[in-house]
Design an enzyme around this catalytic site. Structure first.
Site, PDB file in Angstrom:
ATOM      1  N   LYS A  49      36.682  55.361  26.030  1.00  0.00           N
ATOM      2  CA  LYS A  49      36.888  53.921  25.795  1.00  0.00           C
ATOM      3  C   LYS A  49      35.773  53.104  26.456  1.00  0.00           C
ATOM      4  O   LYS A  49      35.066  53.603  27.333  1.00  0.00           O
ATOM      5  CB  LYS A  49      38.262  53.507  26.320  1.00  0.00           C
ATOM      6  CG  LYS A  49      38.438  53.689  27.811  1.00  0.00           C
ATOM      7  CD  LYS A  49      39.918  53.610  28.201  1.00  0.00           C
ATOM      8  CE  LYS A  49      40.074  53.755  29.698  1.00  0.00           C
ATOM      9  NZ  LYS A  49      41.499  53.864  30.097  1.00  0.00           N
ATOM     10  N   TYR A 269      18.720  29.612  43.331  1.00  0.00           N
ATOM     11  CA  TYR A 269      19.686  28.524  43.102  1.00  0.00           C
ATOM     12  C   TYR A 269      20.545  28.302  44.334  1.00  0.00           C
ATOM     13  O   TYR A 269      20.930  29.249  45.029  1.00  0.00           O
ATOM     14  CB  TYR A 269      20.632  28.887  41.963  1.00  0.00           C
ATOM     15  CG  TYR A 269      20.046  28.834  40.577  1.00  0.00           C
ATOM     16  CD1 TYR A 269      19.525  27.647  40.063  1.00  0.00           C
ATOM     17  CD2 TYR A 269      20.055  29.961  39.759  1.00  0.00           C
ATOM     18  CE1 TYR A 269      19.022  27.598  38.769  1.00  0.00           C
ATOM     19  CE2 TYR A 269      19.560  29.927  38.467  1.00  0.00           C
ATOM     20  CZ  TYR A 269      19.045  28.737  37.980  1.00  0.00           C
ATOM     21  OH  TYR A 269      18.551  28.698  36.711  1.00  0.00           O
TER      22      TYR A 269
END
Ligand SMILES: *Cc1c(COP(=O)(O)O)cnc(C)c1O
Length: 381
Positions: A49, A269
């Protein structure tokens, strides 16, 4: 089959994910052999998966099929349809089950739904009638997860009324463990005894309980089919103990630019890191859009020529900044390669830094990396 990018794509790539198929195959063999150590003919499936936990379901599935793996699990039907193209023959079980109206799709692509409640079972039986064939069915009972699966009442109905399965071929009985990575937790034993009672009441059908960590709970948990995902990809199934699995992925990124900054300058930032001394800052080509989590700010490191290099400042969408002041200049140049994941820092290690687990690190691996597949039997990816 090869999905590896061209040499050009690798040469141009900002970051390169290398998946060692040989190590995944060796991990699968090791788990299968652990199951067979008791002398019973136990089989080992592969859970593919989420694109095989980020490593590439089609190519990993093909490699494991060549190794002898004969049972495959995915979560979504769409994952099953995609995998069917790579694996024409073996059973592919869809864990999320049968959404109303998708029966025909399951039949068309020869996918087997994991039936999680009575209504799904009834729908699948009706489909068997409509298509006039004995369709394979997997019954998943809930022994404690309280998520998917037949609840206790519905499980009892099945045990009392086998006729509810008429027209279907019972391919597998299964349940899923809640705390298998904690061997001392009594919930394991409680789930085991509930599952045993069910299996006993449904003779003749093979059974499966153990995910990766469940395999290490011992032979009582093995039944007929092991169901590992994480451990195939090298995630440690025994947290806190040495990892018995081989490393299967490495992630490298390239330095784009190196800057000299003075003391007391901020980087990135939010001005979230400030230099204590004149420093050299290297910027590399990956970021949170590639699965490098923003919460790794100021608390992890990468490796450059075997040396530990701190990640500094905020993680940007496409960029990460490093303090390379202590690395010789000739080793930290534009184009130099930095190891993000590998033998120095595994997905389990990075998960600790990010306060998550290695499953989330692996399944978040980005789609902008050049992906290279190699096939070495040992861990050096
Ligand atoms: C994901 C999953 C697995 C595999 O679990 P791992 O811990 O990755 O080995 C097995 N069974 C079910 C039902 C799952 O959802």
């Amino acid at each position: 089959m090869s999905t590896s990018p061209s040499d050009d794509a690798v040469r141009r790539a900002g970051a390169i994910l290398t998946v060692n198929l040989g190590a995944i195959a060796a991990n699968w063999r090791g788990l299968r052999d652990a199951g067979r150590a008791g002398g019973r003919p136990i089989d080992c499936a592969a859970v593919l998966k989420a694109d095989a936990y980020g490593t590439g379901a089609a190519i990993v599935g093909s490699r494991l099929a060549a190794e002898g793996c004969r049972h495959f699990f995915v979560a979504h039907i769409e994952e099953g349809i995609a995998l069917r193209a790579a694996l024409p023959e073996p059973p592919i079980y869809v864990l999320n089950g049968l959404l109303p109206g998708t029966e025909g799709d399951f039949v068309e692509h020869r996918l087997t739904p994991v039936l999680n409640h009575l209504a799904q079972l009834n729908t699948w039986r009706a489909a068997a009638q409509r298509f006039d064939r004995a369709l394979d069915a997997v019954i998943h009972i809930d022994t404690g997860m309280h998520r998917l699966g037949f609840g206790p009442d519905e499980t009892q109905v099945l045990m009392n009324e086998r006729a509810r399965l008429r027209g279907l071929r019972l391919a597998l009985l299964m349940s899923h463990l809640v705390v298998s990575e904690e061997p001392g937790n009594p919930i394991n034993g409680e789930q085991l005894s509930r599952f045993r009672a069910f299996v006993k009441a449904m003779p003749g059908a093979p059974a499966s309980l153990a995910n990766s960590s469940g395999i290490f709970l011992g032979p009582d948990y093995h039944f007929d089919l092991l169901r590992p995902g994480a451990a195939l990809y090298g995630i440690n199934p025994r947290p806190g103990q040495p990892n018995p699995m081989l490393l299967t992925v490495t992630l490298d990124a390239r330095i784009l630019q190196v800057r000299r900054i003075d003391a007391l300058q901020t980087v990135g930032y939010g001005a979230a890191w400030r230099s204590a001394r004149p420093s050299r800052v290297a910027t590399i080509a990956l970021g949170y859009a590639d699965g490098y989590f923003r919460n790794l700010i100021n608390r992890t490191y990468v490796h450059l020529a075997g040396r530990r290099v701190p990640v500094i400042g905020r993680i940007s969408m496409d960029l990460v900044t490093l303090d390379v002041t202590d690395v010789p200049e000739e080793l930290s140049q534009p184009g130099s390669t930095v190891e993000i994941l590998g033998s120095h820092l595994t997905a389990d290690d990075l998960a600790d830094h990010a306060r998550t687990n290695a499953y989330e690190i692996m399944t978040a691996l980005g789609h902008r990396y050049a992906r290279v597949y190699v096939d070495h039997p040992e861990s050096a990816a």
